[in-house]
Design a protein around this motif. Structure first.
Motif, short mmCIF file in Angstrom:
data_model
loop_
_atom_site.label_atom_id
_atom_site.label_comp_id
_atom_site.label_asym_id
_atom_site.label_seq_id
_atom_site.Cartn_x
_atom_site.Cartn_y
_atom_site.Cartn_z
N SER A 246 0.84 -1.20 0.00
CA SER A 246 0.00 0.00 0.00
C SER A 246 0.88 1.25 0.00
O SER A 246 2.07 1.19 0.29
N ASN A 247 0.27 2.36 -0.34
CA ASN A 247 0.93 3.67 -0.29
C ASN A 247 -0.13 4.69 0.08
O ASN A 247 -1.16 4.80 -0.60
N ASP A 248 0.08 5.40 1.18
CA ASP A 248 -0.94 6.35 1.65
C ASP A 248 -0.60 7.79 1.28
O ASP A 248 -1.17 8.73 1.83
N HIS A 249 0.35 7.96 0.32
CA HIS A 249 0.76 9.32 -0.04
C HIS A 249 1.09 9.40 -1.53
O HIS A 249 2.15 9.87 -1.91
N TRP A 250 0.19 8.91 -2.36
CA TRP A 250 0.38 8.98 -3.81
C TRP A 250 -0.10 10.35 -4.29
O TRP A 250 -1.29 10.62 -4.31
N ILE A 251 0.84 11.21 -4.65
CA ILE A 251 0.50 12.55 -5.12
C ILE A 251 0.24 12.48 -6.62
O ILE A 251 1.15 12.23 -7.41
N ARG A 252 -0.99 12.69 -6.99
CA ARG A 252 -1.39 12.56 -8.39
C ARG A 252 -1.46 13.93 -9.06
O ARG A 252 -2.30 14.77 -8.74
N ILE A 253 -0.49 14.16 -9.97
CA ILE A 253 -0.42 15.40 -10.75
C ILE A 253 -0.38 15.02 -12.23
O ILE A 253 0.55 14.34 -12.66
N GLY A 254 -1.36 15.42 -12.99
CA GLY A 254 -1.40 15.12 -14.41
C GLY A 254 -0.49 16.05 -15.20
O GLY A 254 -0.39 17.24 -14.91
N HIS A 255 0.19 15.51 -16.19
CA HIS A 255 1.09 16.31 -17.02
C HIS A 255 0.34 17.42 -17.73
O HIS A 255 0.86 18.53 -17.91
N GLY A 256 -0.90 17.14 -18.12
CA GLY A 256 -1.68 18.13 -18.86
C GLY A 256 -2.61 18.96 -18.00
O GLY A 256 -2.76 20.17 -18.23
N HIS A 257 -3.23 18.35 -17.00
CA HIS A 257 -4.29 19.07 -16.26
C HIS A 257 -3.93 19.43 -14.83
O HIS A 257 -4.71 20.06 -14.13
N TYR A 259 -2.87 19.16 -10.71
CA TYR A 259 -3.08 18.41 -9.46
C TYR A 259 -4.46 17.75 -9.40
O TYR A 259 -5.48 18.39 -9.71
N ASP A 260 -4.47 16.48 -8.98
CA ASP A 260 -5.72 15.76 -8.75
C ASP A 260 -5.99 15.56 -7.26
O ASP A 260 -6.97 16.05 -6.74
N GLU A 261 -5.07 14.85 -6.59
CA GLU A 261 -5.32 14.52 -5.19
C GLU A 261 -4.08 13.88 -4.57
O GLU A 261 -3.13 13.53 -5.27
N ILE A 262 -4.11 13.72 -3.26
CA ILE A 262 -3.17 12.87 -2.55
C ILE A 262 -3.96 11.64 -2.13
O ILE A 262 -4.87 11.74 -1.30
N ALA A 263 -3.63 10.51 -2.72
CA ALA A 263 -4.47 9.31 -2.59
C ALA A 263 -3.79 8.21 -1.80
O ALA A 263 -2.56 8.15 -1.69
N THR A 264 -4.62 7.33 -1.25
CA THR A 264 -4.16 6.10 -0.63
C THR A 264 -4.54 4.95 -1.55
O THR A 264 -5.69 4.84 -1.97
N VAL A 265 -3.55 4.12 -1.89
CA VAL A 265 -3.82 2.97 -2.75
C VAL A 265 -3.35 1.69 -2.07
O VAL A 265 -2.36 1.69 -1.34
N GLU A 266 -4.09 0.62 -2.31
CA GLU A 266 -3.73 -0.71 -1.82
C GLU A 266 -3.84 -1.69 -2.97
O GLU A 266 -4.71 -1.55 -3.84
N GLY A 267 -2.97 -2.68 -2.97
CA GLY A 267 -3.05 -3.67 -4.04
C GLY A 267 -1.86 -4.59 -4.07
O GLY A 267 -1.26 -4.90 -3.03
N TYR A 268 -1.47 -5.00 -5.27
CA TYR A 268 -0.44 -6.01 -5.47
C TYR A 268 0.84 -5.38 -6.01
O TYR A 268 0.79 -4.45 -6.82
N ARG A 269 1.98 -5.91 -5.59
CA ARG A 269 3.26 -5.42 -6.09
C ARG A 269 3.39 -5.77 -7.57
O ARG A 269 3.31 -6.94 -7.94
N LEU A 270 3.61 -4.76 -8.40
CA LEU A 270 3.65 -4.99 -9.84
C LEU A 270 4.78 -5.95 -10.22
O LEU A 270 4.58 -6.88 -11.02
N ARG A 271 5.98 -5.74 -9.67
CA ARG A 271 7.12 -6.58 -10.07
C ARG A 271 6.89 -8.03 -9.69
O ARG A 271 7.26 -8.95 -10.43
N ASP A 272 6.22 -8.27 -8.55
CA ASP A 272 5.92 -9.65 -8.15
C ASP A 272 4.88 -10.27 -9.07
O ASP A 272 4.95 -11.46 -9.40
N PHE A 273 3.90 -9.47 -9.50
CA PHE A 273 2.89 -9.97 -10.44
C PHE A 273 3.54 -10.41 -11.74
O PHE A 273 3.22 -11.48 -12.29
N LEU A 274 4.46 -9.61 -12.25
CA LEU A 274 5.12 -9.95 -13.51
C LEU A 274 5.98 -11.20 -13.37
O LEU A 274 5.98 -12.07 -14.25
N ARG A 275 6.71 -11.31 -12.29
CA ARG A 275 7.55 -12.50 -12.08
C ARG A 275 6.69 -13.76 -11.97
O ARG A 275 7.08 -14.83 -12.44
#
Length: 358
Positions: A246-257, A259-275
């Protein structure tokens, strides 16, 4: 004879005053502070040349003087070969690749199925024909810490004790650079370092478009599963054994538009999923991630498996405590710009490094 002496003195004085004027900042610093400046500004050598071609509006050609218009950085590197040998520690002065490429907008053909630059492959070419490949995203969307850099100056870091310094053999390279050296300070070894870079090219990697959804902007869809594609084989992605994070401090800023938000995300490790789902993959491979609305982004295996940014990439199934309406969300949580954040993440294509080397 006296006339010759006078002319020699005048010439020497002219050289002195010219040197003093061209190094005025250095001597002003020395005179006013009494401190000895070590991290001094340097200029790109006049003989350096760099060309940028491929999927761009036109071929761009830069001289050393032209490159001096760009902001530089000073980076220390501790260099380890891919086989694990210590090659030395160095101070580089150079231009971050971001500073060069942010002004070179990709231009795809009008008939391109995906018209955005997130699937662009950026290849650095040396004068000897060697290459180093990156995704456009890892050069443009990531933060400024330890940037991929085209260095034009290199000085070895030596022990400060005189007796030790005289006998020191820890640095393989002693000479300064004569051209542009590609350095990748975020990575654990020098696999993507490249000497005497003369050209950068923008291309795309051919994939089976029939296996991927067409790009439909503002199309509402949901991803409840992830398909893993290797050549002509497509299999359902396995998530069950993959470690969660998880990450409770994902700062989401779009290149074009912006600032969006400071978000909390939970899920699966991408590198582990690929392996888990692509046995036999290597860090030299690339991966194309695709959303159910056809949005896509190219990632290098080097970034995913060999950097702290890659360790922080998440396949999220919870955003701010709730399941996203679009289903799975690809979340590169350390990116500066969040454009690689992918709503409705539904497919990943394994691109073997041999496909790129062909």
């Amino acid at each position: 004879m006296t006339k010759k002496i006078v002319l020699a003195v005048i010439a020497a004085a002219a050289v002195f005053f010219y040197y003093r004027q061209t190094h005025r900042d250095y001597y002003d610093y020395l005179t006013m502070s009494g401190a000895t400046p070590l991290a001094v500004a340097r200029r790109v050598p006049a003989g350096v040349r760099l060309e940028i071609d491929g999927l761009v509006k036109k071929t761009y050609r830069f001289s050393g003087d032209a490159l001096n218009a760009l902001a530089t950085t000073r980076i220390r590197t501790r260099e380890i070969s891919p086989s694990g040998n210590f090659l030395g520690a160095y101070i580089h002065v150079g231009i971050p690749a971001f500073n060069i490429l942010e002004g070179i907008a990709p231009k795809k053909p009008d008939h391109a199925g995906f018209d955005q630059p997130l699937d662009i492959l950026v290849t650095f070419h040396s004068a000897s024909g060697k290459r180093a490949c990156f995704s456009f995203n890892e050069l443009i969307m990531t933060g400024d810490g330890k940037p991929v850099t085209l260095a034009f100056s290199r000085q070895p870091v030596e022990p400060t004790t005189d007796a030790v310094r005289e006998q020191y053999t820890g640095n393989v390279y002693a000479a300064d650079l004569e051209g542009l050296r590609l350095i990748c300070p975020r990575e654990p070894d020098t696999a993507r370092y490249l000497e005497n870079v003369v050209r950068i090219s923008y291309t795309t990697i051919p994939v089976d478009e029939k296996a991927l959804p067409p790009r439909r902007k503002k199309f509402s869809c949901q991803s409840d599963s992830i398909t893993c594609i290797d050549g002509n084989t497509a299999t359902p992605g396995i998530l069950t054994p993959v470690a969660r994070t998880s990450n409770d401090h994902w700062i989401r800023i779009g290149h074009g538009h912006g600032y969006d938000e400071i978000a909390t995300v939970e899920g699966y490790r991408l590198r582990d999923f690929l392996r888990t789902n692509f046995p036999g993959l290597t860090a030299e491979d690339f991966f194309l991630f695709v959303a159910c609305d056809g949005y896509r982004a190219l990632f290098s295996g080097r970034e995913i498996f060999s950097t702290d940014d890659g360790a922080a990439m998440i396949i999220a199934d919870r955003l701010n405590g709730k399941r996203p309406a679009e289903g799975y969300l690809l979340a590169p949580t350390r990116d500066f710009f969040s454009d690689r954040g992918m709503w409705g993440f539904s497919q990943v294509v394994w691109i073997h490094h041999t496909q790129i080397e062909e």
